[in-house]
Design an enzyme around this catalytic site. Structure first.
Site, PDB file in Angstrom:
ATOM      1  N   HIS A  10     -11.082 -47.056 -14.044  1.00 15.99           N
ATOM      2  CA  HIS A  10     -12.210 -48.000 -14.166  1.00 15.99           C
ATOM      3  C   HIS A  10     -12.385 -48.700 -12.828  1.00 15.99           C
ATOM      4  O   HIS A  10     -11.778 -49.737 -12.561  1.00 15.99           O
ATOM      5  CB  HIS A  10     -11.922 -48.994 -15.304  1.00 15.99           C
ATOM      6  CG  HIS A  10     -13.060 -49.904 -15.608  1.00 15.99           C
ATOM      7  ND1 HIS A  10     -13.187 -50.569 -16.816  1.00 15.99           N
ATOM      8  CD2 HIS A  10     -14.148 -50.280 -14.871  1.00 15.99           C
ATOM      9  CE1 HIS A  10     -14.288 -51.303 -16.797  1.00 15.99           C
ATOM     10  NE2 HIS A  10     -14.879 -51.157 -15.619  1.00 15.99           N
ATOM     11  N   GLU A 193     -17.016 -56.065 -23.275  1.00 17.34           N
ATOM     12  CA  GLU A 193     -16.593 -56.917 -22.150  1.00 17.34           C
ATOM     13  C   GLU A 193     -17.149 -58.311 -22.438  1.00 17.34           C
ATOM     14  O   GLU A 193     -16.403 -59.249 -22.663  1.00 17.34           O
ATOM     15  CB  GLU A 193     -17.146 -56.364 -20.825  1.00 17.34           C
ATOM     16  CG  GLU A 193     -16.785 -57.211 -19.607  1.00 17.34           C
ATOM     17  CD  GLU A 193     -17.455 -56.715 -18.319  1.00 17.34           C
ATOM     18  OE1 GLU A 193     -18.448 -55.974 -18.390  1.00 17.34           O
ATOM     19  OE2 GLU A 193     -16.975 -57.113 -17.223  1.00 17.34           O
TER      20      GLU A 193
HETATM   21  N1  HPA Z   1     -19.211 -54.757 -15.933  1.00 16.07           N
HETATM   22  C1  HPA Z   1     -20.409 -54.180 -16.073  1.00 16.07           C
HETATM   23  N2  HPA Z   1     -21.024 -53.563 -15.084  1.00 16.07           N
HETATM   24  C2  HPA Z   1     -20.421 -53.505 -13.890  1.00 16.07           C
HETATM   25  C3  HPA Z   1     -19.205 -54.080 -13.689  1.00 16.07           C
HETATM   26  C4  HPA Z   1     -18.557 -54.741 -14.758  1.00 16.07           C
HETATM   27  O1  HPA Z   1     -17.447 -55.315 -14.661  1.00 16.07           O
HETATM   28  N3  HPA Z   1     -18.890 -53.842 -12.388  1.00 16.07           N
HETATM   29  C5  HPA Z   1     -19.891 -53.138 -11.834  1.00 16.07           C
HETATM   30  N4  HPA Z   1     -20.835 -52.936 -12.756  1.00 16.07           N
HETATM   31 ZN    ZN Z   2     -16.609 -51.989 -14.901  1.00 14.37          ZN
END
Ligand code: HPA
Ligand code: ZN
Length: 333
Positions: A10, A193
């Site tokens: 990731h 997230e």
């Molecule tokens: N989350 C979502 N999109 C993203 C992220 C992340 O942490 N980093 C780069 N694009």
């Molecule tokens: Zn990411």
């Protein structure tokens, strides 16, 4: 102590642009940055949520214009990742973020791919590339870019889904992922997230993803946790990212130990290391300092990363052997 051998699953390559390189590329491309110097730019790295980070992340991409720029960014990352103990890296690239700036698909893909090509010979790190689609842009645009990637036989192993999560559920991209599956591409998606656990269900059931990126909000849904455990679906967790984007208050509040205790298939990754205060070794060092992770737990996290990677049996078994050797070389806890 020798570095823990791991797979990085990731990692957004644009999130590895260090301030020094941003200034160097700006000079090379005669771009005037709205910051006095590296220090002034670094002062902007205070985020309140995902969007506040994404605003700066996309703005700084303005310095990436040529294949050489993309290659230099990627080579700098590979050198740093090698020092961090990364033995295999599956790297996200955001093609739409460059297309909307007028940078052709070939420029970004070929530049990154050129740097990846000699990674194995140079430092023994295997790599692969994943094209991530921006969920806050139209699904029709993503489908068009996917068709272009397929038509140009781009050196990608799969697709992902990233950018601003809330309000852009996986269901919006069902057709894009169906096309990717039909083309034989691997599929992953950011979910849980900032978005609710329902987004993780959708990513699994509507997009058919093999891994969930982040997934930390899964713990709010007991039935979901049971499914993730039963199917051992990989969750690529990024602790320093979650702290810097305020998904958790402090590292001590991070759900990683609870996720491990529940039997979830979690591994640790760095997301956008130049913005979030650390590469993979920094993530492990801070986790070890905060939670007192021992040799067994570190080896478990590393083995999870290798088993969750899109690797052939032989390479996977080589890396798992390296992790065993690392474990055996450690002093008793
Ligand atoms: N989350 C979502 N999109 C993203 C992220 C992340 O942490 N980093 C780069 N694009
Ligand atoms: Zn990411």
């Amino acid at each position: 102590m020798s570095r823990l051998p791991t797979a990085e699953l990731h990692l957004h390559i644009e999130g590895t642009l260090e301030p020094e390189l941003i200034f160097e590329l700006a000079r090379r491309n005669a771009i005037v940055l709205p910051y006095r110097d590296v220090e002034d730019l670094r002062k902007q790295y205070e985020f309140t949520d995902l969007q506040s980070f994404l605003d700066l992340y996309y703005a700084n991409m303005a310095v990436l214009r040529t294949e050489q720029d993309f290659a230099d960014m990627t080579s700098a990352y590979l050198a740093r990742a090698h020092a961090a103990g990364v033995r295999h890296a599956e790297i996200f690239l955001d093609p739409q973020a460059h297309l909307v700036r007028g940078v052709p698909l070939e420029t970004c893909i070929n530049g990154v791919a050129a740097a990846l090509r000699d990674s194995e010979a140079r430092n023994g790190m295997s790599t692969s590339l994943i094209a991530a689609f921006l969920r806050d842009r139209p699904a029709e645009e993503a489908l068009g870019v996917l068709e272009q990637l397929i038509a140009m036989d781009a050196p990608i192993i799969g697709i992902g889904l990233d950018s601003a999560e809330v309000g852009h559920p996986p269901s919006k991209f069902t057709a894009v992922f169906a096309r990717a599956h039909a083309a034989g591409l691997k599929c992953v998606a950011h979910a849980g997230e900032e978005g609710e656990p329902g987004y993780i269900w959708e990513a699994l059931d509507l997009l058919g993803v093999a891994r969930i990126d982040h997934g930390i909000r899964a713990l709010e849904d007991e039935v979901l946790v049971q499914r993730l455990v039963a199917e051992q679906i990989p969750l690529t967790v990024c602790p320093l990212s979650n702290v810097r984007l305020r998904s958790v208050d402090t590292l001590a509040d991070h759900p990683l130990p609870r996720m491990l205790a529940r039997g979830l298939n979690v591994s640790v990754h760095s997301d956008d290391p130049s913005y979030f205060g650390g590469y993979l070794d920094d993530n492990f060092a801070q986790l070890t300092g905060t939670f007192g992770l021992g040799t067994e737990q570190l080896a478990q996290l590393a083995a999870n990363s290798v088993r969750s990677a899109f690797l052939g049996a032989e390479r996977s078994s080589t890396l798992l052997d390296e992790i065993d050797q690392w474990r055996d070389s450690q002093p008793a806890d």
